[in-house]
Design an enzyme around this catalytic site. Structure first.
Site, PDB file in Angstrom:
ATOM      1  N   ASP A  69      -5.955  -9.779  -3.520  1.00  0.00           N
ATOM      2  CA  ASP A  69      -5.166  -8.582  -3.240  1.00  0.00           C
ATOM      3  C   ASP A  69      -5.870  -7.644  -2.266  1.00  0.00           C
ATOM      4  O   ASP A  69      -7.071  -7.399  -2.373  1.00  0.00           O
ATOM      5  CB  ASP A  69      -4.890  -7.855  -4.564  1.00  0.00           C
ATOM      6  CG  ASP A  69      -3.717  -6.913  -4.484  1.00  0.00           C
ATOM      7  OD1 ASP A  69      -2.813  -7.145  -3.666  1.00  0.00           O
ATOM      8  OD2 ASP A  69      -3.685  -5.940  -5.275  1.00  0.00           O
ATOM      9  N   GLY A 174      -2.777   3.615  -8.112  1.00  0.00           N
ATOM     10  CA  GLY A 174      -3.384   4.493  -9.106  1.00  0.00           C
ATOM     11  C   GLY A 174      -2.344   5.182  -9.968  1.00  0.00           C
ATOM     12  O   GLY A 174      -1.180   4.780 -10.033  1.00  0.00           O
ATOM     13  N   HIS A 201       3.952  -2.525  -4.331  1.00  0.00           N
ATOM     14  CA  HIS A 201       2.637  -2.166  -4.863  1.00  0.00           C
ATOM     15  C   HIS A 201       2.728  -0.826  -5.578  1.00  0.00           C
ATOM     16  O   HIS A 201       3.687  -0.077  -5.392  1.00  0.00           O
ATOM     17  CB  HIS A 201       1.615  -2.078  -3.727  1.00  0.00           C
ATOM     18  CG  HIS A 201       1.194  -3.407  -3.188  1.00  0.00           C
ATOM     19  ND1 HIS A 201      -0.083  -3.908  -3.345  1.00  0.00           N
ATOM     20  CD2 HIS A 201       1.883  -4.353  -2.512  1.00  0.00           C
ATOM     21  CE1 HIS A 201      -0.163  -5.096  -2.771  1.00  0.00           C
ATOM     22  NE2 HIS A 201       1.026  -5.385  -2.254  1.00  0.00           N
ATOM     23  N   GLY A 203       2.725  -0.281  -9.054  1.00  0.00           N
ATOM     24  CA  GLY A 203       3.718  -0.378 -10.121  1.00  0.00           C
ATOM     25  C   GLY A 203       3.430   0.453 -11.357  1.00  0.00           C
ATOM     26  O   GLY A 203       4.350   0.784 -12.105  1.00  0.00           O
TER      27      GLY A 203
END
Length: 283
Positions: A69, A174, A201, A203
């Site tokens: 990632d 975050g 991204h 989530g």
């Protein structure tokens, strides 16, 4: 296009919890190694890849993929491809549009032709636009975020040959101070421009109804990571007692807590029972 849950892990123990949670729901799962996790294990991509292969052998009924990632170093990404990662992300979103295309294409060309699993055996995710937030090695201030421009999507995908595209539509890495405002109008416009898998991204903390709407509108992969760290450590903390000396009895509850969280996410993302509808893990 079937959505597959994708979860970041920080430790190998969490990897097991992720797979156990997916297995309980008869769901496929993508295990995501952040750069922080790679660094924690002495930058050994081989250790992580071999652990994932071992899990695939131990849990043959769970389709497992292993993803690197938010990687930025081209040589590190190529090493991940060669040692057995099934998915890699080249994050050149901080670069200019042309440089993002150049780097993403270089990785896509390499991954599609150098994977141990054969042609197109390793898929490639890139990012267009930029999410704000902080998570492991990802640090982008709010002032630096940029929404994905739908008018650039088709060109970017065509010129790079990537298999998946991470988009910036209002989420962040975050924890959120307030619920994110997702730009569903952007998602709709982006989906019209390409057929590749779209990735969300940031989530952790997104309201459930927003998740469901993203899935309904064609999101193919949703990344969850930050919240799982707290779930794991809270599970460990609950098991720490002065008289307990068996590390399995301390770490085990953390693993079980992660597994339970994954079960809930499989239901939320409509992945429960979807194992028969996806390809078996490449391992």
């Amino acid at each position: 296009m079937q959505l597959v849950c994708a979860f970041n892990f920080s430790t190998l123990e969490e990897m097991v919890g992720l797979v156990e949670g997916a297995r309980a729901k008869n769901s496929p799962v993508i295990l995501m190694a952040s750069l922080g996790a790679v660094k924690y294990y002495n930058n050994s991509l081989e250790l992580i890849a071999n652990t994932a292969k071992g899990l695939a052998m131990a849990y043959p009924d769970v389709p497992i993929c292993l993803h690197l990632d938010h990687a930025t170093d081209l040589e590190q990404i190529k090493q991940a491809v060669v040692c057995g990662f099934t998915n890699v992300m080249i994050d050149a979103s901080k670069e200019s549009f042309e440089e993002n295309i150049r780097r993403s294409k270089e990785i896509a060309d390499f991954a599609h032709n150098h994977s141990p699993y054969g042609i197109n055996g390793c898929s490639v995710e890139a990012e267009l636009g930029m999410l704000a937030g902080h998570e492991d090695e990802v640090h982008v201030e709010e002032s630096g975020k940029a929404y994905t421009d739908p008018s650039l999507v088709h060109e970017f995908v065509e010129r790079t040959g990537v298999d998946a595209l991470a988009v910036s539509i209002g989420t962040a890495h975050g924890y959120y101070k307030a619920a994110p405002k997702i730009r569903f109008d952007l998602l709709e416009a982006i989906r019209k421009e390409t057929d590749v898998a779209l990735v969300l991204h940031g989530g952790t903390g997104v309201p459930e109804e927003d998740f469901r709407k993203c899935v309904a509108m064609g999101m193919s992969k949703i990344n969850v990571g930050t919240g799982l760290k707290k779930i794991f450590t809270d599970g460990v903390k609950s098991a720490i007692k002065p008289e307990e000396n068996d590390p399995r009895k301390v770490v085990g509850p953390g693993r079980q807590a992660v597994a339970a969280a994954i079960e809930a996410n499989c239901d939320l993302f409509n992945c429960t029972g979807k194992t028969p509808y996806v390809l078996k893990s490449i391992y």
